[in-house]
Enzyme design. Sequence first.
Site, PDB file in Angstrom:
ATOM      1  N   ARG A 120       0.823  -1.212   0.000  1.00  0.00           N
ATOM      2  CA  ARG A 120       0.000   0.000   0.000  1.00  0.00           C
ATOM      3  C   ARG A 120       0.854   1.259   0.000  1.00  0.00           C
ATOM      4  NH1 ARG A 120      -5.281  -1.526   1.764  1.00  0.00           N
ATOM      5  NH2 ARG A 120      -5.829   0.590   1.265  1.00  0.00           N
ATOM      6  N   ARG A 141      -3.545   7.135   0.897  1.00  0.00           N
ATOM      7  CA  ARG A 141      -4.025   8.417   1.412  1.00  0.00           C
ATOM      8  C   ARG A 141      -3.010   9.198   2.234  1.00  0.00           C
ATOM      9  NH1 ARG A 141      -9.486   6.625   4.120  1.00  0.00           N
ATOM     10  NH2 ARG A 141      -8.338   4.666   4.146  1.00  0.00           N
TER      11      ARG A 141
HETATM   12  O1  CP3 Z   1       0.339   1.158  -3.368  1.00  0.00           O
HETATM   13  C1  CP3 Z   1      -0.548   0.312  -3.328  1.00  0.00           C
HETATM   14  O2  CP3 Z   1      -0.342  -0.796  -2.798  1.00  0.00           O
HETATM   15  C2  CP3 Z   1      -1.873   0.700  -3.919  1.00  0.00           C
HETATM   16  C3  CP3 Z   1      -2.711  -0.354  -4.470  1.00  0.00           C
HETATM   17  C4  CP3 Z   1      -3.629  -1.054  -3.479  1.00  0.00           C
HETATM   18  C5  CP3 Z   1      -4.845  -0.531  -2.936  1.00  0.00           C
HETATM   19  N1  CP3 Z   1      -5.462  -1.519  -2.269  1.00  0.00           N
HETATM   20  C6  CP3 Z   1      -5.351   0.843  -3.124  1.00  0.00           C
HETATM   21  C7  CP3 Z   1      -6.376   1.387  -2.198  1.00  0.00           C
HETATM   22  C8  CP3 Z   1      -3.495  -2.355  -3.020  1.00  0.00           C
HETATM   23  C9  CP3 Z   1      -2.353  -3.329  -3.232  1.00  0.00           C
HETATM   24  C10 CP3 Z   1      -4.670  -2.645  -2.269  1.00  0.00           C
HETATM   25  C11 CP3 Z   1      -4.913  -3.972  -1.686  1.00  0.00           C
HETATM   26  C12 CP3 Z   1      -6.096  -4.190  -0.864  1.00  0.00           C
HETATM   27  N2  CP3 Z   1      -7.323  -3.579  -0.959  1.00  0.00           N
HETATM   28  C13 CP3 Z   1      -6.168  -5.161   0.165  1.00  0.00           C
HETATM   29  C14 CP3 Z   1      -5.071  -6.122   0.551  1.00  0.00           C
HETATM   30  C15 CP3 Z   1      -4.094  -5.479   1.470  1.00  0.00           C
HETATM   31  C16 CP3 Z   1      -4.636  -5.081   2.826  1.00  0.00           C
HETATM   32  O3  CP3 Z   1      -4.597  -3.899   3.115  1.00  0.00           O
HETATM   33  O4  CP3 Z   1      -5.064  -5.953   3.565  1.00  0.00           O
HETATM   34  C17 CP3 Z   1      -7.459  -5.079   0.705  1.00  0.00           C
HETATM   35  C18 CP3 Z   1      -7.993  -5.910   1.858  1.00  0.00           C
HETATM   36  C19 CP3 Z   1      -8.177  -4.086  -0.023  1.00  0.00           C
HETATM   37  C20 CP3 Z   1      -9.591  -3.662   0.179  1.00  0.00           C
HETATM   38  C21 CP3 Z   1      -9.643  -2.221   0.543  1.00  0.00           C
HETATM   39  N3  CP3 Z   1      -9.590  -1.189  -0.369  1.00  0.00           N
HETATM   40  C22 CP3 Z   1      -9.760  -1.631   1.829  1.00  0.00           C
HETATM   41  C23 CP3 Z   1      -9.854  -2.402   3.121  1.00  0.00           C
HETATM   42  C24 CP3 Z   1      -9.782  -0.248   1.653  1.00  0.00           C
HETATM   43  C25 CP3 Z   1     -10.000   0.824   2.708  1.00  0.00           C
HETATM   44  C26 CP3 Z   1      -8.962   0.911   3.741  1.00  0.00           C
HETATM   45  C27 CP3 Z   1      -7.805   1.802   3.411  1.00  0.00           C
HETATM   46  O5  CP3 Z   1      -6.697   1.462   3.869  1.00  0.00           O
HETATM   47  O6  CP3 Z   1      -7.953   2.816   2.756  1.00  0.00           O
HETATM   48  C28 CP3 Z   1      -9.640   0.002   0.280  1.00  0.00           C
HETATM   49  C29 CP3 Z   1      -9.577   1.304  -0.399  1.00  0.00           C
HETATM   50  C30 CP3 Z   1      -8.251   1.630  -1.006  1.00  0.00           C
HETATM   51  N4  CP3 Z   1      -7.526   0.771  -1.782  1.00  0.00           N
HETATM   52  C31 CP3 Z   1      -7.566   2.869  -0.901  1.00  0.00           C
HETATM   53  C32 CP3 Z   1      -6.392   2.727  -1.643  1.00  0.00           C
HETATM   54  C33 CP3 Z   1      -5.340   3.771  -1.878  1.00  0.00           C
HETATM   55  C34 CP3 Z   1      -8.061   4.113  -0.191  1.00  0.00           C
HETATM   56  C35 CP3 Z   1      -9.274   4.665  -0.871  1.00  0.00           C
HETATM   57  C36 CP3 Z   1      -9.261   6.161  -1.005  1.00  0.00           C
HETATM   58  O7  CP3 Z   1      -8.335   6.710  -1.624  1.00  0.00           O
HETATM   59  O8  CP3 Z   1     -10.207   6.795  -0.540  1.00  0.00           O
END
Ligand code: CP3
Length: 343
Positions: free
Chosen positions: A26, A30
């Site tokens: 990640r 944000r």
């Molecule tokens: O640099 C990177 O790794 C970006 C790509 C990426 C995102 N999500 C972007 C994202 C990756 C590799 C993920 C994986 C992901 N998404 C997982 C597996 C890893 C983990 O954290 O357990 C999971 C479970 C998700 C599902 C998900 N998507 C969640 C739980 C959330 C909200 C929580 C949070 O940390 O923001 C998201 C939204 C999300 N995915 C955001 C980003 C940058 C934030 C959304 C926003 O910008 O408002």
Amino acid sequence: MHHTTTLFHRACLGSPIERVPVWLMRQAGRYMKEYQEVRQKAGGFLELCKNPELSAQATLDAARILNTDAAIIFSDITLPAHAMGVPLEFAPGPRFTSPVRDFAAIRQLKEIRPERDLDYVLQAIHLTRSKLPDHVSLIGFVGAPLTLAGYMIQGTPDTHWLELKKLAYGEPKVLDALLNKVTEAVTAHAKAQIEAGCDVVQLFDTAAGELAANELHHFAFGYARRVIQELKKLNKPIIYFARNIGAHIESAADLGANVLGIDWTITIGHARRCLNNRVVLMGNLDPAVLLTNPDEIARGVQSILGAAKGLPSFILNLGHGVLQYTPPAHAAHFVKVGQSYKW
Ligand code: CP3
């Protein structure tokens, strides 16, 4: 330079490395103002994911600002489910408005063709790879079947995963039926990402450790193994990241992936003793350490790398994704300390 000779690629294969490669799960998110700007420009998170130019920019910005050895495509694990026809919103976490909990809902799920249904991800990969420096590897990713199915069942992130557990323990045939379809979808998506230009692919199994032993082996490891065995045919390194798997680390290491990503609940020393070099290790600083100060971050990195020293290779990462209030300078410091460690 060909991407198969990068430091990161060699580390994934367990080949000798001159220093430890570093990236952060990640790493685009944000906590970074450049990311906030790109998301705003796109008009929202899902819009950003569907915009190849801007999602490529999110990937490239993070890798450049942090100077990591690998970049990860900007996307989300939930997108293949969205492509299967499950309505999806982000607020800011994912929300499936009609959770999938029975045979009737499973029957409705569409089979996906990534070139048609997730074309925006593949375009972002082409663009990103064309702009990424040659020495930096590009990682593609999917959710492991159990983790993606868990989100489809729960609807929203949930600390206790009770709807998933009700199916796993009470209606295992329903969960198997869902996992079969999800396995097909994530396998196809991961294959397409490799074909589009990703050098390595990671399976995120964030929910694996939630289940009791028998169910963990069947529902998490069993389906993850199927994805990994299919992907192996494409001859690119595969990373399996699983959270909270404790006593089951040996089984996780035997699914066929080249690299096992672990969280901070297992020490590198313990993993080494259990696994005897049968897989490359990746991890495992608690992301909360990045909220403290540069000295504490350096101590954390040195303690991990001290325990890893002597292994043929190792990949430094956090034990889970970067947290929202992380100072970007602290994330960059983590990378720098890891890269300057005398291996
Ligand atoms: O640099 C990177 O790794 C970006 C790509 C990426 C995102 N999500 C972007 C994202 C990756 C590799 C993920 C994986 C992901 N998404 C997982 C597996 C890893 C983990 O954290 O357990 C999971 C479970 C998700 C599902 C998900 N998507 C969640 C739980 C959330 C909200 C929580 C949070 O940390 O923001 C998201 C939204 C999300 N995915 C955001 C980003 C940058 C934030 C959304 C926003 O910008 O408002």
